[in-house]
Design a protein around this motif. Structure first.
Motif, PDB file in Angstrom:
ATOM      1  N   TYR A  66       1.059  -1.181  -0.144  1.00  0.00           N
ATOM      2  CA  TYR A  66      -0.074  -0.173  -0.123  1.00  0.00           C
ATOM      3  C   TYR A  66       0.914   1.318   0.048  1.00  0.00           C
ATOM      4  N   GLU A  67       0.330   2.382  -0.866  1.00  0.00           N
ATOM      5  CA  GLU A  67       1.452   3.217  -0.919  1.00  0.00           C
ATOM      6  C   GLU A  67       0.742   4.683  -0.742  1.00  0.00           C
ATOM      7  N   TYR A  68       1.404   5.620  -0.167  1.00  0.00           N
ATOM      8  CA  TYR A  68       0.741   6.878   0.165  1.00  0.00           C
ATOM      9  C   TYR A  68       1.972   7.874  -0.166  1.00  0.00           C
ATOM     10  N   GLN A  69       1.596   8.745  -1.315  1.00  0.00           N
ATOM     11  CA  GLN A  69       2.720   9.729  -1.652  1.00  0.00           C
ATOM     12  C   GLN A  69       2.214  11.071  -0.987  1.00  0.00           C
ATOM     13  N   GLU A  70       2.957  11.884  -0.301  1.00  0.00           N
ATOM     14  CA  GLU A  70       2.510  12.799   0.461  1.00  0.00           C
ATOM     15  C   GLU A  70       2.504  14.410  -0.595  1.00  0.00           C
ATOM     16  N   PRO A  71       1.511  14.796  -0.546  1.00  0.00           N
ATOM     17  CA  PRO A  71       1.534  16.056  -1.857  1.00  0.00           C
ATOM     18  C   PRO A  71       2.485  16.991  -1.158  1.00  0.00           C
ATOM     19  N   GLN A  72       3.071  17.542  -2.160  1.00  0.00           N
ATOM     20  CA  GLN A  72       4.026  18.968  -2.091  1.00  0.00           C
ATOM     21  C   GLN A  72       5.345  18.322  -1.238  1.00  0.00           C
ATOM     22  N   LEU A  73       5.355  17.207  -0.881  1.00  0.00           N
ATOM     23  CA  LEU A  73       6.582  16.822  -0.151  1.00  0.00           C
ATOM     24  C   LEU A  73       7.336  15.529  -1.189  1.00  0.00           C
ATOM     25  N   TYR A  74       8.662  15.646  -0.857  1.00  0.00           N
ATOM     26  CA  TYR A  74       9.337  14.545  -1.491  1.00  0.00           C
ATOM     27  C   TYR A  74       9.289  13.359  -0.399  1.00  0.00           C
ATOM     28  N   ARG A  75       8.074  12.805  -0.144  1.00  0.00           N
ATOM     29  CA  ARG A  75       8.054  11.673   0.823  1.00  0.00           C
ATOM     30  C   ARG A  75       7.055  10.883   0.613  1.00  0.00           C
ATOM     31  N   ALA A  76       7.426   9.517   0.584  1.00  0.00           N
ATOM     32  CA  ALA A  76       6.295   8.653   0.573  1.00  0.00           C
ATOM     33  C   ALA A  76       6.428   7.501   1.509  1.00  0.00           C
ATOM     34  N   HIS A  77       4.930   6.854   1.843  1.00  0.00           N
ATOM     35  CA  HIS A  77       5.004   5.989   2.786  1.00  0.00           C
ATOM     36  C   HIS A  77       4.624   4.437   2.031  1.00  0.00           C
ATOM     37  N   TYR A  78       5.072   3.453   2.525  1.00  0.00           N
ATOM     38  CA  TYR A  78       4.919   2.359   2.051  1.00  0.00           C
ATOM     39  C   TYR A  78       4.387   1.105   3.007  1.00  0.00           C
ATOM     40  N   LEU A  79       3.387   0.503   2.921  1.00  0.00           N
ATOM     41  CA  LEU A  79       2.939  -0.479   3.936  1.00  0.00           C
ATOM     42  C   LEU A  79       3.177  -1.823   3.360  1.00  0.00           C
ATOM     43  N   TYR A  80       3.693  -2.749   3.797  1.00  0.00           N
ATOM     44  CA  TYR A  80       4.117  -4.144   3.304  1.00  0.00           C
ATOM     45  C   TYR A  80       3.615  -5.042   4.186  1.00  0.00           C
ATOM     46  N   ASP A  97       3.158  -8.384  11.475  1.00  0.00           N
ATOM     47  CA  ASP A  97       2.285  -8.511  10.448  1.00  0.00           C
ATOM     48  C   ASP A  97       2.454  -7.568   9.439  1.00  0.00           C
ATOM     49  N   TYR A  98       3.035  -6.230   9.598  1.00  0.00           N
ATOM     50  CA  TYR A  98       3.178  -5.158   8.493  1.00  0.00           C
ATOM     51  C   TYR A  98       4.658  -4.649   8.953  1.00  0.00           C
ATOM     52  N   ILE A  99       5.317  -4.166   7.648  1.00  0.00           N
ATOM     53  CA  ILE A  99       6.226  -3.495   7.756  1.00  0.00           C
ATOM     54  C   ILE A  99       6.157  -2.175   7.139  1.00  0.00           C
ATOM     55  N   TRP A 100       6.327  -0.973   7.750  1.00  0.00           N
ATOM     56  CA  TRP A 100       6.115   0.373   7.141  1.00  0.00           C
ATOM     57  C   TRP A 100       7.443   0.929   6.819  1.00  0.00           C
ATOM     58  N   LEU A 101       7.463   1.630   5.632  1.00  0.00           N
ATOM     59  CA  LEU A 101       8.640   1.969   5.077  1.00  0.00           C
ATOM     60  C   LEU A 101       8.548   3.613   4.745  1.00  0.00           C
ATOM     61  N   THR A 102       9.148   4.505   5.239  1.00  0.00           N
ATOM     62  CA  THR A 102       8.967   5.964   4.627  1.00  0.00           C
ATOM     63  C   THR A 102      10.289   6.459   4.171  1.00  0.00           C
ATOM     64  N   LYS A 103      10.071   6.582   2.846  1.00  0.00           N
ATOM     65  CA  LYS A 103      11.347   7.372   2.315  1.00  0.00           C
ATOM     66  C   LYS A 103      11.128   8.648   1.790  1.00  0.00           C
ATOM     67  N   GLY A 104      12.153   9.523   1.802  1.00  0.00           N
ATOM     68  CA  GLY A 104      12.017  10.895   1.291  1.00  0.00           C
ATOM     69  C   GLY A 104      12.986  11.530   2.039  1.00  0.00           C
ATOM     70  N   GLU A 105      12.948  12.858   1.730  1.00  0.00           N
ATOM     71  CA  GLU A 105      13.928  13.973   2.217  1.00  0.00           C
ATOM     72  C   GLU A 105      13.441  14.572   3.227  1.00  0.00           C
TER      73      GLU A 105
END
Length: 144
Positions: A66-80, A97-105
């Motif tokens: 599952y993915e969520y890209q934050e608007p106006q930010l170079y940041r994304a969240h991924y839920l595995y 049960d889940y792995i949460w990955l946040t990537k960005g500046e």
């Protein structure tokens, strides 16, 4: 001539701007995402293009992301989802049960702490723990 893919270098690049959390929440992924979207005002959606497929013992396993890209930010969240039909994306973390990955500046530690505290307040969530990619043996399973 044989070419060899350098997974270690690829993993290092993938995780250089990433923060990880492990979550124990034995609830359906769509229910969990609904809570995330309601409480954090995110818009998590399943991204079928990122889905991880694994084959073991002639069986196919599918791990949605599952993915969520934050608007106006170079940041994304991924839920595995860490488990599918008895198989694990990260076998060394079977309890998650889940792995949460946040990537960005410019990801402040306060943001990760705030997200973790919010998730802990959900019904059905038993544990939220910050992780480091160095402790993950199967890093390549998270790379898309």
């Amino acid at each position: 001539m044989k070419l060899k893919l350098d997974v270690a270098e690829m993993a290092e690049e993938f995780f250089e701007d990433a923060h990880l959390m492990g979550i124990v929440a034995p609830i359906r992924d769509y229910q969990f995402c609904w809570h995330l979207n309601q409480h954090l005002r995110f818009r998590f959606r399943v991204n079928v293009d990122l889905e991880i497929q694994m084959t073991k013992k002639n069986r196919h396993y599918y791990f949605p992301i599952y993915e969520y890209q934050e608007p106006q930010l170079y940041r994304a969240h991924y839920l595995y989802r860490n488990q599918h039909d008895g198989e694990y994306l990260l076998p060394e973390f079977r309890h998650l049960d889940y792995i949460w990955l946040t990537k960005g500046e410019n990801i402040q530690e306060g943001l990760i702490t705030e997200i973790a505290q919010t998730i802990r307040s959900f019904n059905g969530v038993q544990l939220v723990v910050e992780m480091t990619n160095e402790k993950i043996r199967n890093k390549e399973h998270l790379i898309f």
